[in-house]
Write an enzyme that holds these catalytic residues in place. Sequence first.
Site, mmCIF file in Angstrom:
data_model
loop_
_atom_site.group_PDB
_atom_site.id
_atom_site.type_symbol
_atom_site.label_atom_id
_atom_site.label_comp_id
_atom_site.label_asym_id
_atom_site.label_seq_id
_atom_site.Cartn_x
_atom_site.Cartn_y
_atom_site.Cartn_z
ATOM 1 C CE LYS A 120 -3.625 2.297 2.607
ATOM 2 N NZ LYS A 120 -4.589 2.268 3.689
ATOM 3 C CD GLU A 131 9.093 -5.954 7.441
ATOM 4 O OE1 GLU A 131 8.855 -4.834 6.930
ATOM 5 O OE2 GLU A 131 8.825 -6.238 8.624
ATOM 6 N N GLY A 133 -4.993 -1.935 4.839
ATOM 7 C CA GLY A 133 -4.186 -3.067 4.373
ATOM 8 C C GLY A 133 -4.868 -4.404 4.626
ATOM 9 N NE ARG A 134 -6.753 -3.914 10.724
ATOM 10 C CZ ARG A 134 -6.113 -2.762 10.881
ATOM 11 N NH1 ARG A 134 -4.941 -2.571 10.302
ATOM 12 N NH2 ARG A 134 -6.616 -1.807 11.614
ATOM 13 C CD GLU A 139 -2.145 -4.518 11.289
ATOM 14 O OE1 GLU A 139 -2.718 -4.330 10.206
ATOM 15 O OE2 GLU A 139 -0.928 -4.756 11.366
ATOM 16 C CG HIS A 177 -5.402 -36.487 15.957
ATOM 17 N ND1 HIS A 177 -5.657 -37.703 16.539
ATOM 18 C CD2 HIS A 177 -6.376 -36.294 15.033
ATOM 19 C CE1 HIS A 177 -6.727 -38.251 15.963
ATOM 20 N NE2 HIS A 177 -7.184 -37.405 15.044
ATOM 21 C CE LYS A 190 5.413 -0.872 9.974
ATOM 22 N NZ LYS A 190 4.439 -0.164 9.144
HETATM 23 O O1 F6P Z 1 2.184 -4.139 9.881
HETATM 24 C C1 F6P Z 1 1.598 -2.908 9.623
HETATM 25 C C2 F6P Z 1 1.106 -2.771 8.239
HETATM 26 O O2 F6P Z 1 0.951 -1.415 7.995
HETATM 27 C C3 F6P Z 1 -0.180 -3.525 7.947
HETATM 28 O O3 F6P Z 1 -1.300 -2.878 8.393
HETATM 29 C C4 F6P Z 1 -0.108 -3.671 6.478
HETATM 30 O O4 F6P Z 1 -1.010 -4.608 6.007
HETATM 31 C C5 F6P Z 1 1.345 -4.072 6.310
HETATM 32 O O5 F6P Z 1 2.023 -3.288 7.274
HETATM 33 C C6 F6P Z 1 1.933 -3.870 4.948
HETATM 34 O O6 F6P Z 1 1.896 -2.539 4.552
HETATM 35 P P1 F6P Z 1 2.123 -2.115 3.050
HETATM 36 O O7 F6P Z 1 1.062 -2.745 2.224
HETATM 37 O O8 F6P Z 1 2.066 -0.631 3.038
HETATM 38 O O9 F6P Z 1 3.481 -2.632 2.632
#
Ligand code: F6P
Length: 542
Positions: free
Chosen positions: A205, A211, A267-268, A353, A384, A504
């Site tokens: 987003k 990452e 995002g979620r 979240e 199990h 972060k």
């Molecule tokens: O972990 C926080 C967060 O902002 C989530 O809400 C989101 O889904 C994820 O990081 C990834 O964010 P982006 O799509 O901006 O890379």
Amino acid sequence: MNPTQYPAWKALTAHYKKTRRVQLRKLFAQDPQRGERLTADEAGIFLDYSKNRITDETLHLLQQLANEAGLRAKIDAMFNGEKINITENRSVLHVALRAPRSASIMVDGQNVVPQVHTMLDKMAQLSERVRRGAWTGHTGRRIRNVVNIGIGGSDLGPVMAYEALRYYSQRDLTCRFVSNVDGSDFAEAVLDLDPAETLFIISSKTFTTLETMTNAHTAREWSLAGLGGDPASVAKHFVAVSTNAREVAKFGIDTANMFEFWDWVGGRYSMDSAIGLSTMIAIGPENFRSMLDGFHQMDEHFRSAPFERNLPVLMALLTIWYTDFFDAHTVAILPYEQYLKRFPAYLQQLTMESNGKHVTLDGVRVQCDTSPIYWGEPGTNGQHSFYQLIHQGTRLVPCDFIAFGKPLHPVGRHHDILLANVFAQSEALAFGKTSRQVKADGTSDWLTPHRVFEGNRPSNTIMAERLTPETLGKLIALYEHSVFTQGAIWNIDSFDQWGVELGKVLAQRIVAELESEEAPKLAHDSSTNHLIRRHRMLKEKR
Ligand code: F6P
């Protein structure tokens, strides 16, 4: 307003004290129709909530709580595009992502539905080209592998949907997902892939997530190395899904290859936006649209059904009942459908979240517990493993069983055996086995307590006819709106996620300290300083 101040909350507290020992055995004995009465069959989803520790009075008070919290007006505010995510001053309009072309949903005076469908059409074009083999790579070979790089909402939804709808996917295309900044994730994902046949979807987003951007750069190097280093190859092997055109262009992806979504999509809550591009490539545009239709049917049900037969509202109220009155800490999600194996992981972000918050919208400490911890595994495997604790442990674990009437693979007796297990588990949890019953089996006195099942352990059973794209859309929207309802009653902001920020920021600072040539001057606490020094020492030993 703190939720504990609602008159219904106070009434529920008194009601809990009066009824907390009531046994499901007794409730079922008193009302032979209970198993049929406390069910709802709406929008193609059947919910049996009879095996919950509730009476008609409980339901009445919980619905009163929803009314006092202004749930109806809050639902309308979301659907009308009001900026209900107050800490980020944003509308919350994932429902617009699945609205039909003819709908009109306004944000800042603009109908956003046409742009949603323009984007879906653009996604469909790319998907068709990849599926037909018409989108070729730099060397002219067709694309056979799609690798989505993203994390959190830009990963969990696509992974879950790919697994859930694999039955409907085009089998000569492989989809892989890279999320972790741990280099092993990328290395393993591309180990057996040919760069000439691999398309990367960089999903983010913000397009700034550490990452994702680290993995995206590694992917570009891997791709270029495998394609003779020609920068022109990037256009054929990389597309982006983002709200941030500037950062996408900076990375080197032509914005013509960018699939956009908008800041009113959290995002979620984004797996049905362009973030679902890998899903659409896998299952095809028609199946994707059918999934959106499933979402939309549940949206309409949530928006219009009275609370007493409103599936997301009922599920949310039950969660609040156990979390805040029984002090239950978790909810187990137990899909009896192997294709839903990543569904619990997906729900973890959606629920925790969203509702893992400690202050109300007014910024004061919330006076009750908010989101429970969601976890789970597909049945029968979990039986199990951890079900022992649910049956005989000391903690109350409300369970959601999810099952389908028709199997996708009708193999021998498998499906009846599978379904027999779902029904047996909820029956055993609710009614248990008394010491008298255990003794009647001939069990010796000393062993009897070990073999007693107290019962009275609550569960919902959610059933649908078959796992299809449409059903999956309904199931996801069911939980989305349950999360919304819980947040509305707790009076928290379910749509921000400030809790991920501090880690972060600290990580960025520590990266520099780990990478610097010179030993850095460390000013953390003594534990963090020591860990940093230790890592630097281990690195030098390599
Ligand atoms: O972990 C926080 C967060 O902002 C989530 O809400 C989101 O889904 C994820 O990081 C990834 O964010 P982006 O799509 O901006 O890379």
